[in-house]
Design an enzyme around this catalytic site. Structure first.
Site, PDB file in Angstrom:
ATOM      1  N   PRO A  54       3.290  31.656  47.734  1.00  0.00           N
ATOM      2  CA  PRO A  54       2.997  33.054  47.376  1.00  0.00           C
ATOM      3  C   PRO A  54       4.015  33.656  46.413  1.00  0.00           C
ATOM      4  CG  PRO A  54       2.609  32.715  49.716  1.00  0.00           C
ATOM      5  CD  PRO A  54       3.229  31.438  49.194  1.00  0.00           C
ATOM      6  N   CYS A  55       3.496  34.417  45.434  1.00  0.00           N
ATOM      7  CA  CYS A  55       4.357  34.970  44.392  1.00  0.00           C
ATOM      8  C   CYS A  55       4.818  36.406  44.621  1.00  0.00           C
ATOM      9  CB  CYS A  55       3.666  34.878  43.031  1.00  0.00           C
ATOM     10  SG  CYS A  55       2.138  35.835  42.914  1.00  0.00           S
ATOM     11  N   PRO A  56       4.174  37.244  45.490  1.00  0.00           N
ATOM     12  CA  PRO A  56       4.622  38.634  45.612  1.00  0.00           C
ATOM     13  C   PRO A  56       6.099  38.820  45.920  1.00  0.00           C
ATOM     14  CG  PRO A  56       2.470  38.385  46.647  1.00  0.00           C
ATOM     15  CD  PRO A  56       2.932  36.993  46.263  1.00  0.00           C
TER      16      PRO A  56
ATOM     17  N   PHE B  18       8.561  37.614  44.555  1.00  0.00           N
ATOM     18  CA  PHE B  18       9.358  37.490  43.336  1.00  0.00           C
ATOM     19  C   PHE B  18       8.729  38.218  42.141  1.00  0.00           C
ATOM     20  CE2 PHE B  18       9.483  33.538  45.850  1.00  0.00           C
ATOM     21  CZ  PHE B  18      10.781  33.636  46.328  1.00  0.00           C
TER      22      PHE B  18
END
Length: 444
Positions: free
Chosen positions: A98-100, A102
Site C-alpha cells: 500500500p502506498c498511502p 508514503f
C-alpha cells in the site's frame, strides 16, 4: 495447497522472445490486478503464489494465473497463507505494498500508518528466504522525510543476508506513454548482487495521442486525427483511487487540469470511444475508456498475452478502472524482472558494487548506532550536520513518526535515544489489526 502441488501445475514459461526458460518461481504479495505479475511472467518468472485483498482483483488474477496459485484475503493473515510453507523454494518475492503511508497526496505517516506493509514485506524475506526481493511504491517514499525509514530497511535486509538498493524509475523510460514514477527496491544475496544492474532507460517516443488515436477512432469519430495532434504529450500519472474516494475518474483537481491540457475530460470514464457524430475536441473533450487507460499503463495492443489479461479483467467499469489505474506498468516490471533474472543466472561480467549508503539521515545513523542517550549537540556533532533548534526538532519529529524516541532530561538539556521501529512486522498487538477489522469494507 502445498507449494510442490502448485508448482507442478505451472504453465511453460517463455520470455519476451518466445524462448522457453527454466522455471523461476515468484511469490507476489499485494498483487492487485497483476500488472507486475504480467511483467514478471514475460520476464521469465512463473507464479507459485499471488495474494490479494480486493475481491475483483483476485478474480482477475485467478482468471489469468489459475485458481491454484491465488489467495484472496489479508496478506498478513496466516489463515490465508503460511509463508513458512514456501521457505527456501522461491526465487523472487515481489509486491506493490500500500502506498498511502508514503504518498505526497496523503499525510505521509510512514511506519505510523496502519496500512503500511513495507516493513512486513521485508521481514517476509527472512521467512521465505528468496534469492531476490522486489518491492515498489510511490515516489513519496524517496523523499527526505523517509530517509531513516529507507536506511532501516537497508540495514534490516543486510541483517537478513541481502544487499539492496533503491531506484526511482519513470514508466516513460520503459516505452510507457505516462510519467508514473515508482520507487523500487531490489535486494539480492551477496553472491548474486555483483551481476545486477538497473535496466537502462529507453524513453518512449509515444504520446497520449499516438498511443490512443486508433482506439479513439474505433467508433467512427471524425475528429480523432485532430484530437491526436492536441494530445501530443505523455500522460500524467494515472490515479486509480480507492474504495473510499468516489467512482472512476482521472484523479484530483490538478490531475484533471493536466488531462484537460491534453484535450481529455478527466471527470469520468467513457463506456465506448466517441461515436461518428461526437463533437470536435475543442468543443467537447472526449473521455478515456478503461481499455485506453490500460494502453497508457503499458498494456500493449499487439501483445496477445496483454490482451488476454485485459479480457479477463473482472468487475464493472469502476472496479476495472481501479485495477488498471493502480497497477505497476507491465513493461517496467518486465525490465526489472529481466535484470533480476540476469543477476540470478550470473550473466555478464559481475562488476556491480555495493550501493552507496551515505545518502541517508545522519541523525538516524547516529541514534541507531548508539544505545546511550545523546544531547542534540552531541548528535549533530557525530552526524556532521549543522542545524538550528527548529531544524533539529523538525528532523526529530519526522523520526518520531517511524521510531519510538525516548527523551531524558539532563543538566545539558534534553537527551535522546531511539528504540523500536513502529512499523507493522507481524506483531499481534499492532494497531493494523483493529484498523483492518473496522475498515475492511473500505480497504483496497
Amino acid at each position: 495447497m502445498a507449494l510442490r502441488q502448485a508448482c507442478g501445475q505451472m504453465r511453460v514459461v517463455r520470455n519476451r522472445d518466445g524462448i522457453i526458460v527454466r522455471h523461476l518461481k515468484a511469490l507476489e504479495i499485494c498483487a492487485g490486478a497483476g500488472g507486475q505479475a504480467l511483467g514478471l511472467e514475460q520476464a521469465g518468472f512463473s507464479h507459485a503464489l499471488a495474494v490479494e485483498l480486493d475481491s475483483w482483483a483476485a478474480k482477475t488474477l485467478r482468471a489469468n494465473l489459475g485458481d491454484e496459485v491465488v489467495r484472496e484475503g489479508d496478506v498478513a493473515d496466516r489463515s490465508v497463507w503460511d509463508p513458512a510453507e514456501y521457505a527456501d523454494q522461491i526465487d523472487l518475492v515481489a509486491g506493490g505494498v500500500p502506498c498511502p503511508p508514503f504518498s505526497i497526496a496523503g499525510r505521509q505517516r510512514g511506519a505510523n500508518d496502519e496500512r503500511d506493509l513495507f516493513a512486513w514485506a521485508v521481514e517476509l524475506a527472512g521467512v521465505v528466504h528468496p534469492r531476490a526481493l522486489l518491492l515498489e511504491n510511490v515516489r513519496g517514499l524517496s523523499a527526505p522525510r523517509f530517509a531513516a525509514y529507507r536506511q532501516h530497511v537497508l540495514d534490516r535486509l543486510e541483517q537478513l543476508g541481502y544487499v539492496a538498493d533503491w531506484r526511482l524509475l519513470q514508466a516513460s523510460d520503459f516505452d510507457v506513454p505516462q510519467l508514473r514514477p515508482r520507487f523500487v527496491l531490489v535486494a539480492l544475496r551477496p553472491e548474486d548482487w555483483p551481476f545486477f544492474s538497473w535496466p537502462a532507460p529507453q524513453p518512449t517516443a509515444e504520446t497520449v495521442g499516438s498511443a490512443l488515436k486508433e482506439q479513439m477512432s474505433a467508433g467512427g469519430w471524425r475528429h480523432a486525427e485532430e484530437w491526436g495532434r492536441l494530445a501530443n504529450r505523455i500522460a500524467p500519472t494515472i490515479v486509480g483511487g480507492s474504495k473510499k474516494h468516489g467512482g472512476a475518474d482521472l484523479g484530483p483537481t490538478r490531475a484533471k487540469a493536466a488531462w484537460r491540457e491534453l484535450s481529455v475530460d478527466g471527470l469520468g470514464l467513457a463506456d465506448a470511444p466517441p461515436g461518428a457524430d461526437a463533437l470536435p475536441p475543442a468543443v467537447k473533450a472526449p473521455r478515456l475508456t478503461v481499455e485506453m487507460v490500460a494502453r497508457l499503463q503499458g498494456w500493449e495492443e499487439n501483445d496477445p498475452r496483454h490482451q488476454e489479461w485485459l479480457a479477463n479483467l473482472a468487475g464493472g467499469k469502476t472496479a476495472r478502472y481501479r485495477q488498471i489505474g493502480n497497477a505497476f506498468p507491465p513493461p517496467v516490471a518486465r525490465a526489472v524482472g529481466q535484470a533480476i533474472i540476469s543477476a540470478l543466472q550470473h550473466k555478464g561480467e559481475g562488476l556491480s558494487v555495493a550501493p552507496r549508503q551515505d545518502l541517508h539521515d545522519g541523525i538516524y545513523r547516529v541514534l541507531s548506532n548508539s544505545k546511550r542517550f545523546l544531547t542534540s549537540e552531541r548528535i549533530l556533532a557525530l552526524a556532521g550536520e549543522r542545524l538550528d533548534r527548529e531544524g533539529f526538532e523538525k528532523r526529530m519529529a519526522h523520526l518520531a513518526e517511524d521510531f519510538v524516541i525516548e527523551v531524558r532530561k539532563t543538566q545539558s538539556g534534553p537527551a535522546y535515544r531511539i528504540s523500536d521501529f513502529k512499523a507493522f512486522t507481524g506483531q499481534a498487538g499492532h494497531a493494523r489489526h483493529e484498523y483492518l477489522r473496522s475498515s475492511r469494507s473500505r480497504v483496497s
